[in-house]
Design an enzyme around this catalytic site. Structure first.
Site, short mmCIF file in Angstrom:
data_model
loop_
_atom_site.label_atom_id
_atom_site.label_comp_id
_atom_site.label_asym_id
_atom_site.label_seq_id
_atom_site.Cartn_x
_atom_site.Cartn_y
_atom_site.Cartn_z
N GLY A 73 -16.38 -1.29 -5.88
CA GLY A 73 -16.35 0.16 -5.97
C GLY A 73 -15.96 0.59 -7.38
O GLY A 73 -15.36 -0.19 -8.13
N GLY A 122 -16.09 -3.86 -3.12
CA GLY A 122 -16.93 -2.97 -2.34
C GLY A 122 -18.32 -3.53 -2.08
O GLY A 122 -18.98 -3.17 -1.10
N GLU A 145 -8.70 -8.30 -5.65
CA GLU A 145 -7.88 -7.08 -5.64
C GLU A 145 -6.41 -7.30 -5.95
O GLU A 145 -5.75 -6.43 -6.51
CB GLU A 145 -8.03 -6.37 -4.28
N ASP A 153 -9.81 -4.77 0.75
CA ASP A 153 -10.03 -3.66 1.69
C ASP A 153 -11.47 -3.72 2.21
O ASP A 153 -11.98 -4.81 2.45
CB ASP A 153 -9.70 -2.32 1.01
#
Length: 383
Positions: A73, A122, A145, A153
């Site tokens: 992302g 992402g 991350e 996530d």
């Protein structure tokens, strides 16, 4: 994050190729390694929902332009918004992204993701939840991350917790990179197709008039190979990984690895310890708990919980490591983040608990998942 309403801008970032019964979506930000912008996520969600109701669409192919499928992302844009006092814009980004992940995980038609290049963050969320994930010799998967002050996530606590043994904990805490053969071995990929045969694979898929997963799988099988794992692959270390990463706390995991390092000369163990020591201590603690909770939760529950967690991360109440990690790795690029708290022992259970609680902010609400008629169907759930 600037919200641009230009339809042309949105369309340019996600290209669509029309075939008889197949739609091909191409992520089109090659200079940014196809990092997902808010506009891209919105466009993907719009198209997936529309095509699910279109009886003429049988299969969706998702791929990236250039040398990446999707590198994650656009977190730099999120950090920019938060630094300007707009953390809710960041929350809106993750809200829409997690809804897209949930729609993909519960989609009634086969999604075939062509992972010919970098697949991170992402990008993993936009593919791993789908039915078919085709890796190649160019695939490079990672969810780094914890090195950014974030946590895995996009539903990673669901699919990591369903990998063999404690391999998911290893990937989630260390951010280690996998190649295509390793992705296939652990179940993150469903097939391995040499990149030279991808055009033939897509040509064959585009001739199908069926949403039957068995028919689609048989078509991919025609071009698939069983790649050989490299001798130094982490997947050959499952015994050590399970022995160390099964421990209850991050401190116990590192201690177990250090004991293994005493008993054997192994560069892999040393590099694993170094990866953990470089990561945000707060990120390590919340990531481990997240994956452990994911073992007992469905994909929807994982996404709702992860949305709470990411909102806490963006608000920076306990730690501002997300901003520091982005500064050190993405903005200033000095690769020398100063984590606060700086040591695992400085992070109490109460501090970790805070990331899993509801946000105490007027107008904030938990992620609201759309009603879906389909249960998660992808292959990881069946390992």
């Amino acid at each position: 994050m600037a919200f641009i309403n230009s339809n042309n801008f949105e369309t340019d970032q996600v290209l669509v190729e029309e075939h008889m019964f197949v739609k091909t979506l191409i992520l089109n930000r090659p200079k940014q390694l196809n990092a997902l912008s808010y506009q891209m996520i919105s466009r993907l969600l719009e198209l997936f929902l529309a095509w699910e109701e279109d009886c003429n669409v049988k299969i969706i192919i998702l791929k990236g332009k250039g040398r990446a499928f999707c590198a994650g992302g656009d977190v730099a844009a999120v950090v920019r918004d938060i630094s300007e006092g707009n953390w809710r814009l960041g929350a809106e980004f993750f809200w829409k992204e997690f809804i897209l992940n949930y729609v993909m995980a519960t989609y009634r038609k086969p999604q075939v993701s062509i992972l010919n290049g970098i697949v991170m963050g992402g990008g993993a969320g936009a593919s791993i939840h789908g039915r078919f994930r085709v890796a190649t010799e160019n695939s490079a998967f990672a969810m780094p991350e914890t090195a950014l002050g974030l946590f895995p996530d996009v539903g990673a606590s669901y699919y990591f917790s369903r990998l063999p043994g404690f391999f998911g904990e290893y990937l989630g805490l260390t951010g280690s990179r996998l190649d295509g053969a390793e992705m296939l071995a652990c179940g993150l990929a469903t097939h391995f197709v040499p990149s030279a045969r991808l055009s033939l694979l897509e040509e064959a898929l585009c001739k199908l008039d069926s949403s039957d997963p068995l028919v689609v799988s048989a078509a991919i099988d025609q071009f698939s190979e069983q790649p050989r794992l490299k001798d130094k692959s982490a997947y050959h270390r499952l015994e050590i990984i399970d022995k160390c990463f099964c421990r209850r706390t991050t401190e116990q995991i590192i201690y177990a690895l250090e004991m293994e390092a005493v008993n054997r000369m192994d560069d892999w163990i040393s590099s694993t310890i170094r990866s953990l020591e470089k990561a945000s201590p707060t990120s390590l603690k919340i990531s481990l708990r997240s994956i452990r909770e994911g073992r007992l939760q469905g994909v929807g529950q994982c996404l709702v919980r992860e949305y709470r967690m990411v909102c806490h991360v963006m608000r920076g109440e306990v730690s501002k490591d997300f901003f520091e990690g982005c500064r050190a790795l993405l903005l200033d690029k000095d690769k020398n983040p100063k984590w606060k708290p700086s040591k695992l022992e400085c992070i109490s259970d109460d501090m970790v608990d805070g990331y899993f609680s509801k946000i105490d902010d007027e107008g904030w609400e938990d992620l609201k998942l759309p009603p879906r008629s389909n249960l998660p169907v992808h292959a990881i759930a069946k390992l």
